[in-house]
Design an enzyme around this catalytic site. Structure first.
Site, PDB file in Angstrom:
ATOM      1  CD  GLU A  60      -1.560  -2.454   1.990  1.00  0.00           C
ATOM      2  OE1 GLU A  60      -0.135  -2.580   1.881  1.00  0.00           O
ATOM      3  OE2 GLU A  60      -2.338  -3.082   2.672  1.00  0.00           O
ATOM      4  CB  ALA A 162       6.334 -34.324 -16.842  1.00  0.00           C
ATOM      5  CB  THR A 204      14.723 -37.978  -8.113  1.00  0.00           C
ATOM      6  OG1 THR A 204      13.466 -38.353  -8.192  1.00  0.00           O
ATOM      7  CG2 THR A 204      14.723 -36.885  -9.278  1.00  0.00           C
ATOM      8  CG  ASP A 208      16.133 -38.225 -12.841  1.00  0.00           C
ATOM      9  OD1 ASP A 208      16.327 -39.585 -13.290  1.00  0.00           O
ATOM     10  OD2 ASP A 208      15.102 -37.841 -12.879  1.00  0.00           O
ATOM     11  CG  LEU A 212      16.899 -30.368  -8.572  1.00  0.00           C
ATOM     12  CD1 LEU A 212      16.951 -30.911  -7.199  1.00  0.00           C
ATOM     13  CD2 LEU A 212      15.732 -30.923  -9.320  1.00  0.00           C
ATOM     14  CD  GLU A 303      10.783 -29.779 -10.819  1.00  0.00           C
ATOM     15  OE1 GLU A 303      11.315 -30.699 -11.423  1.00  0.00           O
ATOM     16  OE2 GLU A 303      10.663 -28.489 -10.823  1.00  0.00           O
ATOM     17  CB  ALA A 306       7.096 -42.477  -8.919  1.00  0.00           C
TER      18      ALA A 306
HETATM   19  C1  AOF Z   1      -0.230  -5.287   4.230  1.00  0.00           C
HETATM   20  N1  AOF Z   1       0.274  -5.049   2.799  1.00  0.00           N
HETATM   21  O1  AOF Z   1       1.928  -5.597   1.349  1.00  0.00           O
HETATM   22  C2  AOF Z   1       1.777  -6.976   3.252  1.00  0.00           C
HETATM   23  C3  AOF Z   1       1.148  -7.506   4.267  1.00  0.00           C
HETATM   24  O2  AOF Z   1       6.935  -7.758   9.888  1.00  0.00           O
HETATM   25  P1  AOF Z   1       5.861  -6.833   9.292  1.00  0.00           P
HETATM   26  O3  AOF Z   1       5.708  -5.493   9.864  1.00  0.00           O
HETATM   27  O4  AOF Z   1       6.262  -6.497   7.678  1.00  0.00           O
HETATM   28  O5  AOF Z   1       4.412  -7.502   9.173  1.00  0.00           O
HETATM   29  C4  AOF Z   1       4.194  -8.650   8.492  1.00  0.00           C
HETATM   30  C5  AOF Z   1       2.748  -8.740   8.501  1.00  0.00           C
HETATM   31  O6  AOF Z   1       2.351  -7.941   7.484  1.00  0.00           O
HETATM   32  C6  AOF Z   1       2.240 -10.080   7.790  1.00  0.00           C
HETATM   33  O7  AOF Z   1       2.315 -11.337   8.746  1.00  0.00           O
HETATM   34  C7  AOF Z   1       0.851  -9.824   7.249  1.00  0.00           C
HETATM   35  O8  AOF Z   1       0.084  -9.828   8.399  1.00  0.00           O
HETATM   36  C8  AOF Z   1       1.105  -8.393   6.769  1.00  0.00           C
HETATM   37  N2  AOF Z   1       1.550  -8.275   5.370  1.00  0.00           N
HETATM   38  N3  AOF Z   1       0.272  -6.410   4.947  1.00  0.00           N
HETATM   39  O9  AOF Z   1      -0.846  -4.468   4.386  1.00  0.00           O
HETATM   40  C9  AOF Z   1       1.497  -5.980   2.770  1.00  0.00           C
HETATM   41  N4  AOF Z   1       2.934  -7.886   2.829  1.00  0.00           N
HETATM   42 ZN    ZN Z   2       0.962  -3.215   5.877  1.00  0.00          ZN
END
Ligand code: AOF
Ligand code: ZN
Length: 372
Positions: A60, A162, A204, A208, A212, A303, A306
């Site tokens: 934000e 695959a 694997t 193989d 990775l 990945e 089996a």
């Molecule tokens: C948001 N916008 O883009 C994300 C959020 O350690 P902090 O302060 O960064 O907080 C981590 C927490 O922030 C995470 O557990 C989740 O609740 C929130 N992530 N929140 O508003 C974001 N990435």
């Molecule tokens: Zn935030």
């Protein structure tokens, strides 16, 4: 267009945008925020932000900084409820209020106990209109690693397979068998880039000798952490994954019985060692996934081979299934390895989308959970 359709259109854009930093934001989810204005001639995007690599800043404030004064009166589309806590950054709900955003549309409620509807409540209390739950299922798929870690305390698991046109995934003792073409192969490397880690069984590695890594031009640095299940310590030191452990982080999951000499030799190559519990000589997978989540590895791409795939399926630990259907036939059922996903396993999944990749087809399935 009615408001609901407009909201879906911009939320869909935000969901796509959020995928860009998937796997790059550490224990934080990759969230996107799209800011939209309508000055009377239809809605248009003014700015956008994605949670920065490493997890901060959040989406934000990045979008708001790009929008400047235009944010006043705008609508914010955010894939996750804006946070309400003072963490390493101020609460995003407050930042949206301070910028004068008029309306906030969100997809998924943030299960973090410091948020959990408090972000929505903060916005409403300040007179911001809130519409929650827009395209929640699609957004939740992008946030799956974060949501599963919060709800189940374990890493999210994607199983990639695959399968040849005649239903096989390879031939015994023949190393890597080409089942899909170059377009599908590029897509599978993109999948590697989006996950924190890639996981395979010892069989694997021995048969193989894979690397990775993500080998898409420009995305080499996004190679996932390699996790090799080797409860009996069978993987030779000469394996490419062991030899390049100094370049790409490599975690060897070893059982109790593996000798100290072998452990020391692996460490000398740069491998990390993660001890595991075993049952009948096999790695206890639920415990392993909890341990991985605890060290910040929230998404794992399984990945092969089996047996490893079958073990994850048996334990109901597969959240997403990526099935590449190849155009080639392998033939000769005697030494061919049958796909571990049969009708019984498919019954637990919903088909979500299917796309043509050159001669091949990729179908994505998600596990059917109660209440969905
Ligand atoms: C948001 N916008 O883009 C994300 C959020 O350690 P902090 O302060 O960064 O907080 C981590 C927490 O922030 C995470 O557990 C989740 O609740 C929130 N992530 N929140 O508003 C974001 N990435
Ligand atoms: Zn935030």
């Amino acid at each position: 267009m009615d408001q609901e359709r407009i909201d879906q259109r911009f939320m869909a854009a935000a969901i796509r945008l959020a995928r860009r930093n998937e796997g790059l934001t550490g224990t934080n989810p990759s969230v996107a925020c799209v800011l939209v204005r309508d000055d009377g001639e239809g809605a248009y995007v003014i700015a956008s932000g994605i949670t920065a690599p490493g997890g901060r800043p959040h989406a934000e404030p990045l979008a708001l900084a790009e929008a400047g004064d235009l944010a006043k009166g705008a609508t914010a589309y955010v894939t996750l409820e804006p946070c309400a806590h003072h963490g390493r950054t101020p609460p995003c709900a407050q930042t949206l209020i301070d910028a004068g955003v008029a309306r906030v549309v969100t997809a998924v409620v943030d299960p973090d106990e410091r948020v959990n509807e408090k972000g929505h409540a903060m916005l409403r209390a300040a007179g911001v209109e809130v519409s929650a739950g827009c395209m929640a299922r699609d957004a939740a798929e992008g946030l799956a690693a974060y949501l599963i870690q919060k709800a189940n305390n374990r890493s999210q698991v994607t199983l990639k397979l695959a399968v040849s046109a005649d239903g096989f995934i390879g031939k015994k003792g023949q190393g890597q068998v080409s089942i899909t073409g170059p377009v599908a192969r590029a897509q599978s490397h993109l999948m590697r880039a989006r996950h924190h880690a890639i996981l395979v069984g010892a069989g694997t590695v021995i048969e193989d000798n894979p690397e990775l890594t993500c080998r898409l031009p420009g995305l080499e640095a996004r190679s996932p952490i390699r996790i090799l299940l080797d409860p009996k310590g069978r993987i030779p030191l000469a394996a490419k994954t062991v030899q390049t452990a100094g370049v790409t982080r490599t975690i060897m999951v070893l059982g109790e019985g593996v000798s100290e000499t072998h452990r020391a030799a692996l460490r000398a190559q740069g491998c990390e060692i993660l001890p595991c519990e075993t049952t009948d000589g096999r790695v206890a997978l639920p415990e392993l996934l909890e341990d991985l989540a605890a060290i910040g590895i929230h998404s794992v791409l399984v990945e092969g081979g089996a047996k490893t795939a079958a073990a994850f399926l048996e334990e109901d630990l597969v959240d997403e299934l990526m099935l590449f259907a190849g155009a080639v036939r392998i033939g000769n059922a005697r030494d061919a390895i049958t796909s571990p996903v049969g009708d019984k396993q498919f019954a637990a999944f919903d088909e979500r989308e299917s796309l043509a990749l050159g001669e091949d087809r990729l179908t994505r399935y998600t596990v059917r959970r109660k209440g969905r």
